[in-house]
Design a protein around this motif. Structure first.
Motif, PDB file in Angstrom:
ATOM      1  N   LEU A   1      16.824 -12.493   8.460  1.00 20.04           N
ATOM      2  CA  LEU A   1      16.711 -13.131   7.346  1.00 20.04           C
ATOM      3  C   LEU A   1      15.517 -13.256   6.409  1.00 20.04           C
ATOM      4  O   LEU A   1      15.408 -13.242   5.180  1.00 20.04           O
ATOM      5  CB  LEU A   1      18.000 -14.088   7.414  1.00 20.04           C
ATOM      6  N   TRP A   2      14.356 -14.405   7.143  1.00 23.10           N
ATOM      7  CA  TRP A   2      13.405 -14.443   6.139  1.00 23.10           C
ATOM      8  C   TRP A   2      12.350 -12.702   5.654  1.00 23.10           C
ATOM      9  O   TRP A   2      12.392 -12.111   5.357  1.00 23.10           O
ATOM     10  CB  TRP A   2      12.037 -14.347   6.918  1.00 23.10           C
ATOM     11  N   PHE A   3      12.926 -11.361   6.513  1.00 26.10           N
ATOM     12  CA  PHE A   3      12.053 -10.318   6.670  1.00 26.10           C
ATOM     13  C   PHE A   3      13.215  -9.737   5.069  1.00 26.10           C
ATOM     14  O   PHE A   3      12.424  -9.464   3.842  1.00 26.10           O
ATOM     15  CB  PHE A   3      11.974  -9.394   7.228  1.00 26.10           C
ATOM     16  N   ILE A   4      14.612  -9.849   5.079  1.00 28.61           N
ATOM     17  CA  ILE A   4      14.895  -9.339   4.200  1.00 28.61           C
ATOM     18  C   ILE A   4      15.269  -9.856   2.081  1.00 28.61           C
ATOM     19  O   ILE A   4      14.946  -9.151   1.969  1.00 28.61           O
ATOM     20  CB  ILE A   4      16.722  -8.998   5.049  1.00 28.61           C
ATOM     21  N   LYS A   5      15.027 -11.070   2.831  1.00 27.75           N
ATOM     22  CA  LYS A   5      14.742 -11.992   1.409  1.00 27.75           C
ATOM     23  C   LYS A   5      13.649 -11.970   1.093  1.00 27.75           C
ATOM     24  O   LYS A   5      13.317 -11.762  -0.256  1.00 27.75           O
ATOM     25  CB  LYS A   5      14.931 -13.401   1.774  1.00 27.75           C
TER      26      LYS A   5
ATOM     27  N   LEU B   1      29.057 -12.355  12.274  1.00 29.97           N
ATOM     28  CA  LEU B   1      29.649 -11.087  12.514  1.00 29.97           C
ATOM     29  C   LEU B   1      29.753 -10.844  11.460  1.00 29.97           C
ATOM     30  O   LEU B   1      29.407  -9.558  10.612  1.00 29.97           O
ATOM     31  CB  LEU B   1      30.342 -10.649  13.673  1.00 29.97           C
ATOM     32  N   GLY B   2      30.907 -11.669  10.997  1.00 27.39           N
ATOM     33  CA  GLY B   2      31.146 -11.270   9.679  1.00 27.39           C
ATOM     34  C   GLY B   2      30.776 -11.606   7.729  1.00 27.39           C
ATOM     35  O   GLY B   2      30.630  -9.968   7.625  1.00 27.39           O
ATOM     36  N   SER B   3      29.711 -12.088   8.202  1.00 27.63           N
ATOM     37  CA  SER B   3      28.463 -12.344   6.631  1.00 27.63           C
ATOM     38  C   SER B   3      27.777 -11.515   7.409  1.00 27.63           C
ATOM     39  O   SER B   3      27.670 -11.009   5.841  1.00 27.63           O
ATOM     40  CB  SER B   3      28.361 -13.664   6.861  1.00 27.63           C
ATOM     41  N   ALA B   4      27.179 -11.255   8.171  1.00 26.77           N
ATOM     42  CA  ALA B   4      26.505 -10.125   8.475  1.00 26.77           C
ATOM     43  C   ALA B   4      26.856  -8.765   7.486  1.00 26.77           C
ATOM     44  O   ALA B   4      25.966  -8.012   7.048  1.00 26.77           O
ATOM     45  CB  ALA B   4      25.654 -10.215   9.777  1.00 26.77           C
ATOM     46  N   PHE B   5      28.473  -8.152   8.493  1.00 23.63           N
ATOM     47  CA  PHE B   5      28.418  -6.634   7.652  1.00 23.63           C
ATOM     48  C   PHE B   5      28.939  -6.928   6.235  1.00 23.63           C
ATOM     49  O   PHE B   5      28.029  -6.166   5.152  1.00 23.63           O
ATOM     50  CB  PHE B   5      30.078  -7.163   8.455  1.00 23.63           C
ATOM     51  N   LEU B   6      29.785  -8.155   5.547  1.00 23.95           N
ATOM     52  CA  LEU B   6      29.587  -8.317   3.989  1.00 23.95           C
ATOM     53  C   LEU B   6      28.213  -7.859   3.277  1.00 23.95           C
ATOM     54  O   LEU B   6      28.161  -7.211   2.825  1.00 23.95           O
ATOM     55  CB  LEU B   6      30.168  -9.290   3.797  1.00 23.95           C
ATOM     56  N   SER B   7      27.509  -8.714   4.182  1.00 27.09           N
ATOM     57  CA  SER B   7      26.320  -8.190   3.309  1.00 27.09           C
ATOM     58  C   SER B   7      24.912  -8.059   3.541  1.00 27.09           C
ATOM     59  O   SER B   7      24.471  -6.710   2.338  1.00 27.09           O
ATOM     60  CB  SER B   7      25.036  -9.768   3.816  1.00 27.09           C
ATOM     61  N   GLY B   8      25.514  -6.771   5.338  1.00 29.09           N
ATOM     62  CA  GLY B   8      24.511  -5.838   5.092  1.00 29.09           C
ATOM     63  C   GLY B   8      25.035  -4.724   4.159  1.00 29.09           C
ATOM     64  O   GLY B   8      24.039  -3.769   4.006  1.00 29.09           O
ATOM     65  N   LEU B   9      26.825  -4.569   3.983  1.00 34.09           N
ATOM     66  CA  LEU B   9      27.187  -4.009   3.300  1.00 34.09           C
ATOM     67  C   LEU B   9      26.447  -3.732   1.235  1.00 34.09           C
ATOM     68  O   LEU B   9      26.318  -2.704   1.254  1.00 34.09           O
ATOM     69  CB  LEU B   9      28.885  -3.948   3.358  1.00 34.09           C
TER      70      LEU B   9
ATOM     71  N   MET C   1      24.912 -13.760  -6.080  1.00 36.17           N
ATOM     72  CA  MET C   1      24.997 -14.564  -5.930  1.00 36.17           C
ATOM     73  C   MET C   1      25.885 -15.191  -4.124  1.00 36.17           C
ATOM     74  O   MET C   1      26.171 -15.956  -3.493  1.00 36.17           O
ATOM     75  CB  MET C   1      26.312 -16.042  -7.210  1.00 36.17           C
ATOM     76  N   ILE C   2      26.806 -14.133  -4.279  1.00 30.92           N
ATOM     77  CA  ILE C   2      27.327 -13.598  -3.224  1.00 30.92           C
ATOM     78  C   ILE C   2      26.432 -13.534  -1.796  1.00 30.92           C
ATOM     79  O   ILE C   2      27.210 -13.890  -1.057  1.00 30.92           O
ATOM     80  CB  ILE C   2      28.458 -12.580  -3.633  1.00 30.92           C
ATOM     81  N   GLN C   3      25.593 -12.355  -2.275  1.00 33.89           N
ATOM     82  CA  GLN C   3      24.334 -12.513  -1.113  1.00 33.89           C
ATOM     83  C   GLN C   3      24.115 -14.116  -0.835  1.00 33.89           C
ATOM     84  O   GLN C   3      23.551 -13.979   0.459  1.00 33.89           O
ATOM     85  CB  GLN C   3      23.076 -12.353  -1.553  1.00 33.89           C
ATOM     86  N   MET C   4      23.790 -15.154  -2.016  1.00 30.11           N
ATOM     87  CA  MET C   4      23.070 -16.488  -1.322  1.00 30.11           C
ATOM     88  C   MET C   4      24.467 -16.525   0.040  1.00 30.11           C
ATOM     89  O   MET C   4      24.127 -17.870   0.783  1.00 30.11           O
ATOM     90  CB  MET C   4      22.908 -16.688  -2.510  1.00 30.11           C
ATOM     91  N   LEU C   5      25.333 -16.959  -0.856  1.00 31.02           N
ATOM     92  CA  LEU C   5      27.069 -17.332   0.126  1.00 31.02           C
ATOM     93  C   LEU C   5      26.546 -17.390   1.588  1.00 31.02           C
ATOM     94  O   LEU C   5      26.427 -17.805   2.585  1.00 31.02           O
ATOM     95  CB  LEU C   5      27.821 -17.486  -0.433  1.00 31.02           C
ATOM     96  N   LEU C   6      26.748 -15.497   1.168  1.00 31.41           N
ATOM     97  CA  LEU C   6      26.611 -14.740   3.236  1.00 31.41           C
ATOM     98  C   LEU C   6      25.414 -15.652   3.700  1.00 31.41           C
ATOM     99  O   LEU C   6      26.078 -15.756   5.166  1.00 31.41           O
ATOM    100  CB  LEU C   6      26.998 -13.359   2.598  1.00 31.41           C
ATOM    101  N   SER C   7      24.583 -15.424   2.867  1.00 29.87           N
ATOM    102  CA  SER C   7      23.187 -15.514   3.617  1.00 29.87           C
ATOM    103  C   SER C   7      23.276 -17.356   4.061  1.00 29.87           C
ATOM    104  O   SER C   7      22.875 -17.365   5.041  1.00 29.87           O
ATOM    105  CB  SER C   7      21.529 -15.618   2.852  1.00 29.87           C
TER     106      SER C   7
END
Lengths: 211, 293
Positions: B276-280, B198-206, B160-166
């Motif tokens: 984003l498509w690749f990671i999904k 930047l913030g959402s990419a950082f959190l999602s990557g983390l 769920m958090i990943q979807m929101l960050l995406s």
């Protein structure tokens, strides 16, 4: 009534009679299986052992396939069987993603989800499932888990080494194994290298969603 | 006794849900992300709201259209799609998603009409229900993944958090690209979109790095999936996704906002949207690579 299945793995000799009778009884198309028998070889010569494992739908009490099906094509019958309504199915394959036992397939002819129904059509008229009838060693034991006098209930009571597949997922399978082992029942406990073996080519199918 | 090996078995299905489902999640992130961020910017910058009032429905309808198209195309019985409404089974996240996304499409059509007719108040009345529907349209896929009991690495709260960050990544990236294409000059909005990216990419990557590090703690299945993603046949998809979605955008936004080189922002956006498509895709395929029985 709560119908269940039990396989005594010490009796199974891997003859495939159950798998063949299932295909014949249910018109299961080529490349699809409701019931299959997997061979797993363990050890190194001369200390070797072969496990035969019949695998079919577990008719879970807490069935993930029933829960995720968006149109109730997968549904419970009053006797506990998880049944499929082919005409209702929209072919989203969510059930295949949810089932932890790989028991569901998309029938290439009907394009609908399908799986073992414990031969619900035979049970309805008082017959045993086809695989039970075909088994030459009576390794498949089928009956009412709610009836303490049924063979399956007695078998479960008499044996301490009853196992189910992936109990940690809390699906509450109604399909039990006696005299099994982790190697036989856990798919990650054995390697599955693709390629030709003594008997056949072990492989994965290509993307089944490509249509 | 030593190791064990399968020597006889039928051919097992591997990938059940493929690129159509990855594209579904990717396009939905853009549609819902651009909607939610658009509302935020309309409220925060009411003097510059015309840009967002125009692009919310355009981006939303295009990408939710792609989402719905690939969803229906992926069905083995695509002409039975209507049954999801007539025979709805509400324990299923698939059903809930179909209903919520349908509601979201209605809101997008209203927002389109509001923009086309110049009636701002019309859309204003539907902003709160729109935000609720966009939120649930974003997260319902996490519900489906959570209900996919077989794929143990997918856990609902994390997904769920990943979807929101995406959605935040895709929405901010989409606006940065559109602002560049239409030469919209508003430094504060650009900077803020950059920081959101930047913030959402950082959190999602983390979170993905966390999965790689800690997956072995939840189950053997998850550990094996993490190994396939990091070193196995999906590693090219996974690492391309990680670099393009997280590393490149963070570096480019950092340079753009610190050095005021805003021409880097659309490149960061393009990299994030492409990656984003690749990671999904890698995350979708990963748990389908292992035998379940």
């Amino acid at each position: 009534m709560k119908l269940g299945f039990l396989v005594d793995l010490s009796r199974c000799m891997g003859c495939m009679a159950c798998a063949v009778s299932c295909k014949a009884e249910n018109d299961v198309p080529l490349n699809s299986w409701r019931l299959r028998v997997k061979y797993i070889d363990q050890g190194e010569f001369p200390e070797v052992k072969r496990h035969f494992v019949p695998l079919r739908c577990n008719h879970c009490e807490n069935a993930p396939c029933e829960r995720i099906c968006p149109v109730s094509a997968l549904h419970y019958l009053p006797n506990g069987i998880v049944n499929v309504d082919h005409n209702r199915c929209i072919g989203c394959a969510s059930c295949m993603m949810a089932c932890p036992y790989n028991a569901i397939y998309i029938d290439p002819i009907t394009n609908s989800a399908d799986k073992c129904t414990y031969c619900a059509h035979r049970i309805e008229v008082g017959m045993m499932p086809a695989c039970v009838v075909a088994c030459p060693t009576h390794a498949n034991i089928f009956g009412d888990l709610d009836d303490p006098e049924s063979e399956i209930s007695k078998y479960l009571k008499e044996h301490k080494d009853v196992m189910v597949r992936k109990p940690e997922l809390n699906t509450k399978p109604k399909h039990f194994y006696v005299r099994g082992s982790t190697v036989a029942l856990d798919p990650l406990a054995s390697e599955r290298p693709e390629g030709y073996t003594l008997f056949t080519e072990v492989k994965f199918l290509d993307h089944i969603g490509g249509h | 006794m030593l190791g064990a090996e399968v020597t006889f078995d039928v051919a097992l299905p591997k990938v059940v849900w493929g690129w159509l489902v990855s594209t579904n999640m990717w396009a939905k992130s853009i549609a819902t992300g651009s909607f939610l961020l658009g509302l935020y910017f309309i409220k925060k910058y009411p003097d510059n709201d015309n840009f967002f009032r125009k692009w919310i429905p355009i981006l939303g309808l295009i990408f939710i259209g792609i989402t719905l198209l690939v969803t229906v195309l992926d069905l083995h019985h695509m002409f039975r799609f209507w049954k999801i409404f007539l025979f709805a089974h509400f324990t299923s996240a698939v059903t809930l998603g179909a209903w919520v996304v349908s509601g979201f499409v209605v809101i997008l059509l209203i927002s389109f009409w509001s923009w086309a007719s110049g009636n701002k108040k019309l859309f204003d009345r539907f902003m709160i229900p729109g935000a609720v529907l966009a939120f649930f349209s974003t997260i319902y896929t996490a519900g489906i993944m959570g209900q996919s009991t077989a794929r143990e690495i997918w856990i609902f709260p994390a997904e769920m958090i990943q979807m929101l960050l995406s959605a935040a990544i895709a929405g901010s990236a989409a606006y940065l690209i559109v602002m560049f294409l239409y030469n919209i000059q508003n430094e504060s909005i650009k900077r803020e979109l950059g920081y959101i990216l930047l913030g959402s990419a950082f959190l999602s990557g983390l979170m993905y790095v966390g999965e790689l590090m800690f997956a072995k703690m939840h189950s053997e299945f998850s550990y094996e999936v993490a190994k396939i993603l990091a070193f196995g046949e999906l590693a090219p998809f996974f690492w391309i996704g990680m670099i393009l979605t997280f590393v490149v955008p963070m570096v480019m936004v950092g340079i753009a906002n610190e050095k005021k080189k805003y021409e880097y922002l659309p490149m960061a956006g393009a990299s994030a949207i492409f990656g984003l498509w690749f990671i999904k895709h890698a995350w979708l395929l990963g748990p389908q690579m292992l035998p379940l029985s």
